[in-house]
Write a protein that holds these residues in place. Structure first.
Motif, PDB file in Angstrom:
ATOM      1  N   GLU A 186       0.827  -1.212   0.000  1.00  0.00           N
ATOM      2  CA  GLU A 186       0.000   0.000   0.000  1.00  0.00           C
ATOM      3  C   GLU A 186       0.857   1.256   0.000  1.00  0.00           C
ATOM      4  O   GLU A 186       0.401   2.335  -0.402  1.00  0.00           O
ATOM      5  N   THR A 187       2.104   1.145   0.425  1.00  0.00           N
ATOM      6  CA  THR A 187       3.013   2.285   0.440  1.00  0.00           C
ATOM      7  C   THR A 187       3.816   2.387  -0.842  1.00  0.00           C
ATOM      8  O   THR A 187       3.948   3.478  -1.425  1.00  0.00           O
ATOM      9  N   TRP A 188       4.393   1.259  -1.300  1.00  0.00           N
ATOM     10  CA  TRP A 188       5.335   1.299  -2.416  1.00  0.00           C
ATOM     11  C   TRP A 188       4.707   0.989  -3.761  1.00  0.00           C
ATOM     12  O   TRP A 188       5.314   1.309  -4.802  1.00  0.00           O
ATOM     13  N   GLY A 189       3.553   0.355  -3.782  1.00  0.00           N
ATOM     14  CA  GLY A 189       2.856   0.122  -5.050  1.00  0.00           C
ATOM     15  C   GLY A 189       3.711  -0.608  -6.073  1.00  0.00           C
ATOM     16  O   GLY A 189       4.245  -1.681  -5.808  1.00  0.00           O
ATOM     17  N   ASN A 190       3.850  -0.020  -7.259  1.00  0.00           N
ATOM     18  CA  ASN A 190       4.569  -0.648  -8.364  1.00  0.00           C
ATOM     19  C   ASN A 190       6.023  -0.207  -8.475  1.00  0.00           C
ATOM     20  O   ASN A 190       6.624  -0.313  -9.552  1.00  0.00           O
ATOM     21  N   HIS A 191       6.594   0.280  -7.398  1.00  0.00           N
ATOM     22  CA  HIS A 191       8.001   0.692  -7.395  1.00  0.00           C
ATOM     23  C   HIS A 191       8.841  -0.431  -6.801  1.00  0.00           C
ATOM     24  O   HIS A 191       8.772  -0.700  -5.595  1.00  0.00           O
ATOM     25  N   PRO A 192       9.652  -1.111  -7.622  1.00  0.00           N
ATOM     26  CA  PRO A 192      10.345  -2.322  -7.155  1.00  0.00           C
ATOM     27  C   PRO A 192      11.511  -2.081  -6.201  1.00  0.00           C
ATOM     28  O   PRO A 192      11.904  -2.992  -5.463  1.00  0.00           O
ATOM     29  N   GLY A 193      12.090  -0.880  -6.178  1.00  0.00           N
ATOM     30  CA  GLY A 193      13.270  -0.620  -5.371  1.00  0.00           C
ATOM     31  C   GLY A 193      13.136  -0.975  -3.893  1.00  0.00           C
ATOM     32  O   GLY A 193      13.987  -1.684  -3.338  1.00  0.00           O
ATOM     33  N   PRO A 194      12.088  -0.521  -3.217  1.00  0.00           N
ATOM     34  CA  PRO A 194      11.945  -0.847  -1.796  1.00  0.00           C
ATOM     35  C   PRO A 194      11.832  -2.349  -1.528  1.00  0.00           C
ATOM     36  O   PRO A 194      12.404  -2.853  -0.563  1.00  0.00           O
ATOM     37  N   TYR A 195      11.092  -3.071  -2.394  1.00  0.00           N
ATOM     38  CA  TYR A 195      10.941  -4.512  -2.187  1.00  0.00           C
ATOM     39  C   TYR A 195      12.291  -5.227  -2.328  1.00  0.00           C
ATOM     40  O   TYR A 195      12.602  -6.151  -1.572  1.00  0.00           O
ATOM     41  N   LEU A 196      13.081  -4.785  -3.311  1.00  0.00           N
ATOM     42  CA  LEU A 196      14.387  -5.402  -3.525  1.00  0.00           C
ATOM     43  C   LEU A 196      15.306  -5.145  -2.334  1.00  0.00           C
ATOM     44  O   LEU A 196      16.061  -6.031  -1.910  1.00  0.00           O
ATOM     45  N   SER A 197      15.235  -3.946  -1.765  1.00  0.00           N
ATOM     46  CA  SER A 197      16.093  -3.639  -0.618  1.00  0.00           C
ATOM     47  C   SER A 197      15.672  -4.432   0.626  1.00  0.00           C
ATOM     48  O   SER A 197      16.518  -4.830   1.430  1.00  0.00           O
ATOM     49  N   ILE A 198      14.364  -4.669   0.786  1.00  0.00           N
ATOM     50  CA  ILE A 198      13.892  -5.490   1.902  1.00  0.00           C
ATOM     51  C   ILE A 198      14.402  -6.918   1.742  1.00  0.00           C
ATOM     52  O   ILE A 198      14.896  -7.546   2.693  1.00  0.00           O
ATOM     53  N   LEU A 199      14.288  -7.457   0.524  1.00  0.00           N
ATOM     54  CA  LEU A 199      14.800  -8.801   0.253  1.00  0.00           C
ATOM     55  C   LEU A 199      16.302  -8.864   0.551  1.00  0.00           C
ATOM     56  O   LEU A 199      16.788  -9.820   1.174  1.00  0.00           O
ATOM     57  N   ALA A 200      17.045  -7.837   0.113  1.00  0.00           N
ATOM     58  CA  ALA A 200      18.495  -7.830   0.323  1.00  0.00           C
ATOM     59  C   ALA A 200      18.845  -7.723   1.798  1.00  0.00           C
ATOM     60  O   ALA A 200      19.881  -8.238   2.238  1.00  0.00           O
ATOM     61  N   HIS A 201      18.005  -7.053   2.592  1.00  0.00           N
ATOM     62  CA  HIS A 201      18.206  -6.990   4.045  1.00  0.00           C
ATOM     63  C   HIS A 201      18.060  -8.382   4.660  1.00  0.00           C
ATOM     64  O   HIS A 201      18.914  -8.807   5.453  1.00  0.00           O
ATOM     65  N   GLU A 202      17.003  -9.082   4.295  1.00  0.00           N
ATOM     66  CA  GLU A 202      16.803 -10.426   4.841  1.00  0.00           C
ATOM     67  C   GLU A 202      17.896 -11.369   4.357  1.00  0.00           C
ATOM     68  O   GLU A 202      18.346 -12.249   5.099  1.00  0.00           O
ATOM     69  N   TYR A 203      18.342 -11.186   3.132  1.00  0.00           N
ATOM     70  CA  TYR A 203      19.453 -11.987   2.628  1.00  0.00           C
ATOM     71  C   TYR A 203      20.728 -11.662   3.414  1.00  0.00           C
ATOM     72  O   TYR A 203      21.573 -12.543   3.626  1.00  0.00           O
TER      73      TYR A 203
END
Length: 361
Positions: free
Chosen positions: A228-245
């Motif tokens: 609901e915050t980031w919508g169709n902007h992939p950058g934040p999702y990728l950074s969250i994944l990279a944090h968990e990685y």
């Protein structure tokens, strides 16, 4: 023990835009008598002679991206070898008295031999990952699946992101003789579906995406990645994944083992225990920044737009008061450590364990 990194206070004013990480294209040479050399190469040549790998040239693509000549590309010229003791074989002879023939059978007796190959080192600030100030992630082009907010598309996007993270971190861990394995991924529709060895429905992990070291799995519940915050902007999702990685890297390196022991001794909710947790989380933030910064200069899917989106999406942390504990660090420090990793791209610069308490509050 490596010296404490000089922690600079980012960010630059947003109107100036982010700086980009320096490139890094190392070469790793192995001893000719090494027992087993394992190399992962996305783009490059693996020379195999008689089943023995003599050397591995790690190339980040046809063009070497070196944005800052001040950063040399230094990896250890030799890596330590794991001593190997051949297992003993017990031969048993069974004589059959009812016939004129004698049968022989051979059985291998299990031994307590130390497992072969690289092993994690239970250490935090003096972990081999931080042994040299020039160790950093190689610039390797990342090919991402297209982001969309439905579950199937998100799963494909995160799977492709893990492939990119694997390509970079496998080289780094291999170069310092630490083990590597790719993590598992789970993208459930909701956190309540995440029954894991680390907790059920988020009872042991808060209310955000998380990594469970017990089963090497990154959980990215669709209702917790802030669509609901980031919508169709992939950058934040990728950074969250990279944090968990980043937590997966800590687990592989042995940082997680040392941290867990120290936190148990201190008491999880004690002042020291919470500070240790913040150091762990902020280091994962820095590792996330390293990946995005390195990928952003590699000519792949992580372009300036994705990088800028991630750069401006790091204001998470204890300010959200998800569980009332100061165990992740302030939003200010979540921003600072992520951007520090993105612009420095050096492991030692992410060594939160040797930083002042004021920088991990």
């Amino acid at each position: 023990m490596a010296p404490a990194p000089a922690f600079s206070r980012p960010p630059a004013p947003s109107y100036l835009g982010p700086r980009f990480a320096p490139g890094y294209t190392p070469y790793v040479a192995k001893k000719s008598n090494a027992g087993v050399v394992v190399a992962v190469a996305i783009i490059g040549i693996v020379a195999v002679v008689g089943g023995l790998v003599a050397g591995v040239a790690l190339l980040g693509g046809s063009t070497r991206h070196v944005a800052d000549a001040g950063y040399s590309s230094t990896y250890p010229s030799e890596t330590s070898e794991t001593s190997e003791t051949p297992s003993e074989t017990t031969v048993e002879t069974t004589e059959t008295t009812s016939t004129t023939r004698t049968s022989e059978r051979t059985s291998a007796t299990p031994t307590s031999e130390t497992p072969r190959g690289p092993r994690p080192v239970a250490a935090t600030g003096d972990n081999p990952l931080f042994a040299n100030p020039d160790y950093g992630l190689q610039n390797i082009p990342c090919s991402l699946s297209r982001w969309a907010t439905d579950q199937n598309s998100a799963t494909r996007f995160f799977q492709s992101g893990i492939g990119c993270l694997d390509a970079m971190w496998s080289r780094m861990l291999g170069a310092v003789n630490l083990p590597f394995r790719t993590p598992n991924l789970s993208v459930p529709r909701s956190l309540s579906e995440s029954s894991t060895p680390c907790g059920s429905g988020g009872t042991a992990t808060g209310v955000t995406p998380f990594y469970c070291p017990s089963n090497d799995t990154i959980y990215m519940p669709m209702d917790r990645i802030e669509i609901e915050t980031w919508g169709n902007h992939p950058g934040p999702y990728l950074s969250i994944l990279a944090h968990e990685y980043g937590h997966h890297v800590q687990n592989l390196a042995g940082i997680d083992d040392a941290y867990s022991s120290q936190r148990y001794d201190a008491g999880a909710d004690s002042a020291l225990g919470l500070e240790l947790s913040r150091r762990m989380e902020l280091e994962a933030q820095c590792f996330s920044g390293m990946f995005l910064g390195s990928a952003s200069v590699s000519g792949g899917s992580v372009d300036k737009n994705i990088y800028n989106e991630a750069w401006n999406a790091q204001d998470r942390g204890d300010d959200y008061a998800r569980n009332g504990k100061r165990d992740h660090g302030s939003a200010k420090h979540n921003i600072a450590w992520w951007q520090h990793g993105a612009t420095k791209n050096r492991n030692q610069q992410c060594n939160t364990w040797l930083s002042a308490s004021a920088d991990v509050s």
